[in-house]
Design a protein around this motif. Structure first.
Motif, PDB file in Angstrom:
ATOM      1  N   THR A 131     -14.449  37.093 -10.717  1.00 46.76           N
ATOM      2  CA  THR A 131     -13.246  37.794 -10.580  1.00 46.76           C
ATOM      3  C   THR A 131     -12.404  37.019 -11.552  1.00 46.76           C
ATOM      4  O   THR A 131     -12.512  36.088 -12.036  1.00 46.76           O
ATOM      5  N   ASP A 132     -11.165  37.867 -11.848  1.00 47.30           N
ATOM      6  CA  ASP A 132     -10.212  37.294 -13.040  1.00 47.30           C
ATOM      7  C   ASP A 132      -9.739  35.629 -12.529  1.00 47.30           C
ATOM      8  O   ASP A 132      -9.681  34.702 -13.023  1.00 47.30           O
ATOM      9  N   ALA A 133      -9.393  35.712 -11.110  1.00 45.48           N
ATOM     10  CA  ALA A 133      -9.008  34.373 -10.358  1.00 45.48           C
ATOM     11  C   ALA A 133     -10.183  33.163 -10.758  1.00 45.48           C
ATOM     12  O   ALA A 133      -9.720  32.175 -11.110  1.00 45.48           O
ATOM     13  N   GLN A 134     -11.331  33.566 -10.528  1.00 47.97           N
ATOM     14  CA  GLN A 134     -12.501  32.790 -10.714  1.00 47.97           C
ATOM     15  C   GLN A 134     -12.756  32.558 -12.153  1.00 47.97           C
ATOM     16  O   GLN A 134     -13.089  31.366 -12.353  1.00 47.97           O
ATOM     17  N   MET A 135     -12.336  33.421 -13.164  1.00 47.44           N
ATOM     18  CA  MET A 135     -12.700  33.028 -14.497  1.00 47.44           C
ATOM     19  C   MET A 135     -11.501  32.097 -14.896  1.00 47.44           C
ATOM     20  O   MET A 135     -11.744  31.031 -15.835  1.00 47.44           O
TER      21      MET A 135
END
Length: 141
Positions: A131-135
């Motif tokens: 996800t964006d948060a994980q990236m």
């Protein structure tokens, strides 16, 4: 292969005007996600090729390629992005991806045995789609 992330925390040995890359591939440069240093000064570029055709091609200029940077390219059908140092630096919303089980070989080159990377590496990894948060978490220094 249908979606994923190629990540590298890397620093070039020199900003010397040569092309040098890290990829995962089918043993050729026809099918690959690629992170590479461009000949232009301080330029990091990513590219996805499927069947020899570029599906995405993004570039970003950093302050110095000889400094460590956390770089990632994320891919899925019609969803490509370049992340450097905790920030999404480029996106592309149109393109194909690899057939299942295509990417079998990790390379410190362009995937076809050329453009070998010479540099410092702290970490290189391949992940399932993040996800964006994980990236952000993955690429934040």
């Amino acid at each position: 292969n249908s979606s994923g992330v190629l990540y590298a925390e890397i620093a070039a040995l020199a900003d010397d005007g040569t092309t040098r890359g890290i990829s995962i591939s089918d043993g050729t440069n026809n099918n690959r996600p690629l992170i590479f240093y461009e000949p232009e000064s301080n330029s990091i570029r990513v590219q996805i090729k499927v069947g020899g055709v570029a599906q995405c091609d993004m570039e970003y200029t950093v302050t110095a390629t000889t400094d460590f940077h956390k770089v990632a390219i994320r891919w899925a059908v019609n969803d490509f992005s370049l992340w450097i140092d905790g920030v999404e630096r480029g996106t592309d919303v149109s393109g194909s991806i690899f057939p299942a089980t295509t990417l079998t070989t990790f390379n410190f080159n362009d995937g076809g045995g050329n453009e070998h990377v010479y540099g410092n590496t702290r970490q290189v990894a391949v992940y399932n789609y993040l996800t964006d948060a994980q990236m952000i978490s993955l690429t934040t220094p």
